[in-house]
Design an enzyme around this catalytic site. Structure first.
Site, PDB file in Angstrom:
ATOM      1  N   ASP A  84       1.036  -5.204  -0.605  1.00  0.00           N
ATOM      2  CA  ASP A  84       0.578  -3.990  -0.710  1.00  0.00           C
ATOM      3  C   ASP A  84      -0.928  -3.885  -0.027  1.00  0.00           C
ATOM      4  O   ASP A  84      -1.763  -4.453  -0.308  1.00  0.00           O
ATOM      5  CB  ASP A  84      -0.139  -4.255  -2.569  1.00  0.00           C
ATOM      6  CG  ASP A  84      -0.786  -3.214  -2.774  1.00  0.00           C
ATOM      7  OD1 ASP A  84      -1.151  -2.147  -2.375  1.00  0.00           O
ATOM      8  OD2 ASP A  84      -1.549  -3.307  -3.981  1.00  0.00           O
TER       9      ASP A  84
ATOM     10  N   LYS B  64      -7.489   3.127   5.510  1.00  0.00           N
ATOM     11  CA  LYS B  64      -5.836   3.770   5.062  1.00  0.00           C
ATOM     12  C   LYS B  64      -5.896   5.102   4.827  1.00  0.00           C
ATOM     13  O   LYS B  64      -4.815   5.815   5.269  1.00  0.00           O
ATOM     14  CB  LYS B  64      -5.652   2.846   3.840  1.00  0.00           C
ATOM     15  CG  LYS B  64      -4.375   3.433   3.192  1.00  0.00           C
ATOM     16  CD  LYS B  64      -3.792   2.473   2.203  1.00  0.00           C
ATOM     17  CE  LYS B  64      -2.707   3.232   1.333  1.00  0.00           C
ATOM     18  NZ  LYS B  64      -2.509   2.299   0.207  1.00  0.00           N
TER      19      LYS B  64
ATOM     20  N   GLU C 262       4.405   2.946  -3.662  1.00  0.00           N
ATOM     21  CA  GLU C 262       3.787   1.977  -4.435  1.00  0.00           C
ATOM     22  C   GLU C 262       4.172   2.179  -5.976  1.00  0.00           C
ATOM     23  O   GLU C 262       4.262   0.999  -6.713  1.00  0.00           O
ATOM     24  CB  GLU C 262       2.157   2.066  -4.308  1.00  0.00           C
ATOM     25  CG  GLU C 262       1.379   1.871  -3.032  1.00  0.00           C
ATOM     26  CD  GLU C 262       0.299   2.359  -2.557  1.00  0.00           C
ATOM     27  OE1 GLU C 262      -0.475   3.053  -3.293  1.00  0.00           O
ATOM     28  OE2 GLU C 262      -0.011   2.063  -1.532  1.00  0.00           O
TER      29      GLU C 262
ATOM     30  N   ASP D  45      -0.500   5.933 -11.000  1.00  0.00           N
ATOM     31  CA  ASP D  45      -1.190   5.121 -10.047  1.00  0.00           C
ATOM     32  C   ASP D  45      -2.378   5.638  -9.396  1.00  0.00           C
ATOM     33  O   ASP D  45      -2.027   6.536  -8.672  1.00  0.00           O
ATOM     34  CB  ASP D  45       0.102   4.806  -8.983  1.00  0.00           C
ATOM     35  CG  ASP D  45      -0.450   3.769  -8.044  1.00  0.00           C
ATOM     36  OD1 ASP D  45      -1.787   3.413  -7.852  1.00  0.00           O
ATOM     37  OD2 ASP D  45       0.251   3.346  -6.852  1.00  0.00           O
TER      38      ASP D  45
END
Ligand code: AMP
Length: 583
Positions: free
Chosen positions: A6, A68, A145, A168
């Site tokens: 992850d 990211k 994810e 999420d």
């Protein structure tokens, strides 16, 4: 062995399938969460993870975090004279996770499954694959994810048939997936989300309010007094987390150099205040939820369970909002920070045909519409810039669809194909993924036909092929390289460039982290208390240089740790006491 990773905005986690279950991999500090932070210390050595995190508080200009968010863009950052792309920075995190896994499992690792936000576009997915390559990993699969989270839950609890929503909210992105689970099957029906919505936005808003209370503007202060902003951000991050379990928290505003003094302003923030300041951010969760449910053809009342994933779902305001929207209490039976990596490990197990997951079936969707730009003739006029959808959002993947386009003019021998992702009628409002030219169309009247095949594979990576119908001639490529993308040669060059970077041996991580933490606390300490810590640090550094034996080093480590813990816990209690007074 295939590693499940992850690669998070804030933290990254690795796991692997062992026996019948996925297992988390501890890093050199024995922790499962490795902060996604990279730094270059004063000696020019590279820092990754927690040490970089500590170092960042004092030297924000030498560190990079939350990169990211810029994957797949031209963004670069300068760390002490060296430029880094988001791919390179991500590769350093991946490399560190790979080394931790190799040390823990005592075997070399060359393959990985890496997770990305469902709402990551094609450019961002390809950038993630390249980051893996730079870290010496073959990326076997990119998975979404929320899908990974659903897989982790599916492994444990997929006996009954149910509709589950995976909510999420991570550090930088928000995804919501509607998943159907039954008898070992995990079927994603729809995914939706926002690329720029996450816990970091809550921290930043809080920091902006704190700075505002001191007459400072966040953006300006970031340029003029980065040390101050970095310290305030660090404290706001802590305060935000405290407000998830208590009613108030205090932020101390340092001076322009980032130093805290006796007289520094202490700002008390209540949970209610924080909620009000950030309600505009929270309001943005509703639309993606509506869209996801709508695309799945479901109503809110059809949902049996809501699963919370991502650290930011610990905020009470988030839990309340989700409860209100679905009229049921969401849960996080598996740790929201770890569940995505666990799911990635299960997916890795599926690829490796691991026995314990052999009868599991997982399907996913393409979360956005993919298509090409076309022109339309309106009366005598040719109008450009229309979007022709070829693969509609939330189609199950892998998928391959063909659509036919044709020339607009007589004797037109070439068509430029521009591939877009998005939901708007006009391409100017969608994201350009790439372009290429179809040449060699036979001369003739307008209307010569070309078939365009768009293929979206299991990694969520897009390929496009054009066939001139008349001649059956195919244009081999795919999407032309986007400016920020790297081809194989460039990846090799990037790897070589990074080989010059000096890194500390992994065994030194614990000592390095302790010293970086001590340096940060030293700056925060009241002057009278500094001397003791300075003595301990000097002694420890000398012992390291003299290569004293482990007993001596252990004694120093313990003493410094006790000192730091006492200081930090003392500070926390202080804050909690003042919160009690208030309430
Ligand atoms: P992730 O990307 O899933 O690791 O999520 C990280 C985000 O979750 C960061 O923005 C953290 O600040 C946030 N987070 C972690 N723990 C908490 C907490 N207890 N309360 C509020 N936010 C949290």
């Amino acid at each position: 062995m295939i590693l499940g990773i992850d690669l998070g905005t804030t933290n990254s986690v690795a796991a692997v399938m062992r026996g019948s279950h996925p297992e988390l991999i501890p890093n050199a500090l024995g922790e499962t969460l490795t902060p996604s932070v990279v730094g270059m210390d004063l000696q020019g050595d590279l820092l990754v993870g927690r040490s970089a995190c500590e170092f960042q508080v004092l030297h924000p200009e030498r560190c990079a975090s939350a990169f990211k968010r810029y994957m797949g863009t031209d963004w670069t950052t300068n760390l002490v004279g060296q430029r880094f792309t988001p791919e390179q920075l991500s590769s350093l995190i991946l490399k560190s996770l790979k080394e931790d896994a190799e040390a823990y499992l005592r075997t070399p690792i060359h393959r990985a499954v890496i997770t990305v936000p469902a709402y990551f576009n094609d450019l961002q997915r390809k950038a993630t694959i390249r980051a893996g390559k730079m870290a010496g990993l073959t990326v076997e699969r990119i998975i979404n994810e929320p899908t990974a989270a659903a897989i982790a839950y599916g492994l444990h609890e997929s006996q009954s048939e149910k509709i589950v929503v995976v909510f999420d909210l991570g550090g930088g992105t928000f995804d919501v997936s509607v998943v159907e689970m039954f008898e070992g099957a995990v079927e994603v029906r729809a995914s939706s989300g926002e690329l720029w919505l996450g816990g970091e936005d809550f921290t930043k808003t809080l920091a902006a309010r704190v700075l505002e209370s001191q007459g400072l503007m966040f953006e300006r202060a970031e340029l003029e007094t980065p040390a101050l902003v970095s310290r305030v951000l660090q404290q706001c991050e802590k305060a935000k987390k405290l407000l998830s379990r208590q009613d108030a928290a205090t932020v101390i505003v340092p001076d322009r150099q980032g130093e805290v003094h006796e007289g520094s302003a202490r700002i008390e923030i209540t949970r209610e205040q924080f909620r009000k300041w950030t309600e505009h951010i929270l309001a943005r969760i509703e639309l993606p939820i509506r869209r996801g449910l709508g695309d799945a053809g479901l109503k809110r009342s059809d949902v049996h369970e809501v699963i919370l994933v991502g650290g930011a779902t610990r905020m009470p305001a988030v839990i309340d909002a989700v409860t209100q929207i679905f009229r049921l209490s969401p849960h996080s039976r598996l740790n929201p920070d770890e569940v995505v990596a666990l799911g990635a490990a299960v997916q890795a197990g599926l690829i490796a045909q691991h026995q314990s997951v052999n009868d599991m079936v997982v399907t996913d969707v393409c979360p956005f519409t993919l298509g090409v730009e076309v022109s339309r003739r309106v009366g005598m006029e040719v109008r450009n810039g229309y979007f022709l959808p070829v693969i509609n959002r939330n189609t199950t993947i892998p998928v391959s669809r063909v659509d036919r386009v044709s020339t607009m003019y007589a004797n037109q021998t070439e068509i430029k194909i521009k591939v877009y992702q998005g939901e708007s009628r006009r391409t100017k409002d969608n994201l350009l993924l790439g372009e290429f030219a179809v040449k060699g169309i036979p001369r003739g009247p307008a209307g010569q036909e070309v078939d365009l095949r768009l293929t979206y594979d299991l990694n969520g990576v897009l390929e496009v092929e054009a066939t001139v119908v008349n001649t059956q001639k195919k244009t081999g490529l795919v999407i032309a390289k986007h400016a920020q993308g790297l081809n194989e040669d460039e990846i090799a060059q990037a790897i070589q460039a990074m080989q010059h970077l000096k890194t500390h041996p992994r065994e030194e991580t614990v000592n390095r982290f302790l010293l970086k933490r001590a340096e940060r606390v030293y700056r925060e300490l009241p002057l009278m208390e500094r001397e003791r810590l300075a003595d301990l640090m000097d002694g420890f550094e000398a012992a390291l240089e003299m290569r004293e034996d482990e007993d001596v080093l252990n004694r120093f480590r313990l003493e410094i740790e006790v000192f730091l813990n006492q200081y930090e816990e003392g500070f926390q209690n202080d804050v909690e006491d003042s919160a009690d007074d208030e309430w």
